[in-house]
Scaffold this motif. Structure first.
Motif, PDB file in Angstrom:
ATOM      1  N   TRP A 226     -54.315   1.581   7.987  1.00 19.70           N
ATOM      2  CA  TRP A 226     -53.182   0.735   8.367  1.00 19.70           C
ATOM      3  C   TRP A 226     -53.015   0.752   9.880  1.00 19.70           C
ATOM      4  N   SER A 227     -52.571  -0.375  10.420  1.00 25.11           N
ATOM      5  CA  SER A 227     -52.507  -0.541  11.874  1.00 25.11           C
ATOM      6  C   SER A 227     -51.623   0.503  12.555  1.00 25.11           C
ATOM      7  N   GLY A 228     -50.429   0.740  12.041  1.00 23.53           N
ATOM      8  CA  GLY A 228     -49.530   1.689  12.680  1.00 23.53           C
ATOM      9  C   GLY A 228     -50.054   3.109  12.629  1.00 23.53           C
ATOM     10  N   ALA A 229     -50.598   3.499  11.476  1.00 27.28           N
ATOM     11  CA  ALA A 229     -51.175   4.837  11.354  1.00 27.28           C
ATOM     12  C   ALA A 229     -52.354   4.994  12.299  1.00 27.28           C
ATOM     13  N   ALA A 230     -53.137   3.928  12.450  1.00 29.61           N
ATOM     14  CA  ALA A 230     -54.259   3.957  13.386  1.00 29.61           C
ATOM     15  C   ALA A 230     -53.768   4.162  14.813  1.00 29.61           C
ATOM     16  N   GLY A 231     -52.634   3.547  15.149  1.00 30.92           N
ATOM     17  CA  GLY A 231     -52.071   3.716  16.472  1.00 30.92           C
ATOM     18  C   GLY A 231     -51.645   5.148  16.732  1.00 30.92           C
ATOM     19  N   ARG A 232     -51.100   5.794  15.723  1.00 32.22           N
ATOM     20  CA  ARG A 232     -50.671   7.183  15.892  1.00 32.22           C
ATOM     21  C   ARG A 232     -51.880   8.093  16.123  1.00 32.22           C
ATOM     22  N   ILE A 233     -52.979   7.789  15.438  1.00 34.28           N
ATOM     23  CA  ILE A 233     -54.188   8.592  15.630  1.00 34.28           C
ATOM     24  C   ILE A 233     -54.800   8.324  17.001  1.00 34.28           C
ATOM     25  N   ARG A 234     -54.823   7.063  17.414  1.00 35.57           N
ATOM     26  CA  ARG A 234     -55.371   6.741  18.740  1.00 35.57           C
ATOM     27  C   ARG A 234     -54.600   7.454  19.843  1.00 35.57           C
ATOM     28  N   GLU A 235     -53.296   7.568  19.681  1.00 37.11           N
ATOM     29  CA  GLU A 235     -52.505   8.246  20.692  1.00 37.11           C
ATOM     30  C   GLU A 235     -52.865   9.726  20.793  1.00 37.11           C
ATOM     31  N   ALA A 236     -53.334  10.297  19.674  1.00 38.27           N
ATOM     32  CA  ALA A 236     -53.748  11.705  19.676  1.00 38.27           C
ATOM     33  C   ALA A 236     -55.223  11.877  20.033  1.00 38.27           C
TER      34      ALA A 236
END
Length: 344
Positions: A226-236
């Motif tokens: 999912w896009s939002g979950a992917a964003g959280r991982i990219r930030e880490a």
């Protein structure tokens, strides 16, 4: 923009004044895991003197099964847009008329009517997003806007690929990849999709709601995600990037609704109105990293989120979106057969 839990924005104060008095009692919320900002619950609890409890679930199927069983003691539930008809067909949601609530006018025009609830007589927006693919581009530097990431996996990713267990999303994207339409009753197309998924499975590591740490630590390097979950991982871990398969990715909105057998109905109504306030909608987005469908919330959202690549669908791929949906019963049963075979 981070808010102190004790701070009540001007809109919240106005809502309190409009109510004339604080509410009392409890509110029991049922939502996906990692989907509810604690600060939002603290703010609501303080604003209305309501004790809030949160129960979490992993999938729409799990949620509706618990509600069907009764005796759950829950008041409001998160319902993905494509699941609304299943709830309504069984009389599980209250017609709470959010379209008559004070903050309804804050809903952005494109989200004021949705397929499962065209008049917004039952639901209000929570967040919107897409389901596509997430890839560690430090390991793989090829095209990531393709479902081949999981259906014909590149050598560099094999053995470290995950699929989130979202049956309809996965099968819909697979059907589009082979040139068929989602929810088709064409058994040849469905058989071809099954065969492709089965042959690709040997290159996957898991079909799971994998922990974010497995990606951040690069134990897993690609996923249907999912896009939002992917964003959280990219930030880490900045080596991860999100892609929208050019043959078709899923677009969706998750919504909050009051259950037909809710006990704390007035507090549930307050909560639905509360999350249509721009400041509160922004809290949800800042926590989940998804869009929210509430006009004016941008002013309170993290600057990094507004510019997030996961929310910026490339113009050339905007026409490839597939609306998330439940199929006709007979097709849904065929989907379930494919999924059971794939996951056993």
């Amino acid at each position: 923009m981070k808010q102190n839990a004790c701070f009540l924005g001007t809109a919240a104060v106005a809502a309190l004044m409009a109510q004339g008095a604080l509410a009392e009692g409890q509110l029991n919320i049922y939502n996906f895991g990692l989907y509810t900002p604690p600060e939002l619950l603290e703010r609501f609890s303080e604003a209305y003197d309501v004790e809030v409890s949160l129960t979490e679930f992993a999938a729409n199927e799990e949620a509706i099964a618990r509600i069907q069983a009764g005796g759950h003691g829950l008041d409001v539930v998160l319902v993905s847009g494509y699941f609304i008809p299943a709830y309504l067909d069984q009389g599980l949601l209250m017609e709470s008329r959010p379209n008559e609530m004070e903050n309804f006018g804050n809903i952005a025009p494109e989200w004021a009517s949705i397929t499962g609830d065209p008049e917004r007589a039952y639901t209000v927006p929570w967040v919107w997003g897409t389901t596509g693919v997430m890839v560690n581009i430090g390991l793989y530097d090829g095209d990531i806007n393709t479902a081949a990431i999981f259906l014909d996996p590149p050598e560099a990713l094999r053995g470290t690929i995950n699929l989130v267990p979202s049956m309809n999303d996965v099968i819909d994207m697979t059907l589009r990849y082979i040139g068929a339409e989602p929810c088709t009753s064409d058994r040849e197309a469905l058989s071809a999709a099954r065969d492709l998924l089965t042959s690709a499975r040997e290159h996957w590591a898991s079909i799971d709601y994998a922990s974010f740490e497995k990606f951040v630590n690069e134990d897993l390097n690609a996923s249907v995600f999912w896009s939002g979950a992917a964003g959280r991982i990219r930030e880490a871990n900045p080596d991860f990037a999100y892609g929208w398969p050019e043959t078709g990715y899923i677009q969706w909105m998750d919504n909050m609704a009051i259950l037909a057998d809710a006990t704390n109905v007035e507090n549930a109504r307050l909560f639905l109105n509360f999350i249509m306030d721009p400041e509160n909608a922004a809290l949800i987005s800042n926590y989940t990293r998804y869009g929210n469908g509430i006009s004016g919330s941008d002013a309170y959202m993290d600057a990094g989120l507004l510019d997030s690549p996961e929310l910026q669908v490339p113009e050339a791929l905007q026409g490839a979106a597939i609306d998330q949906q439940l199929c006709a019963l007979e097709v849904q049963e065929l989907y379930t057969r494919i999924w059971t075979e794939l996951t056993r």
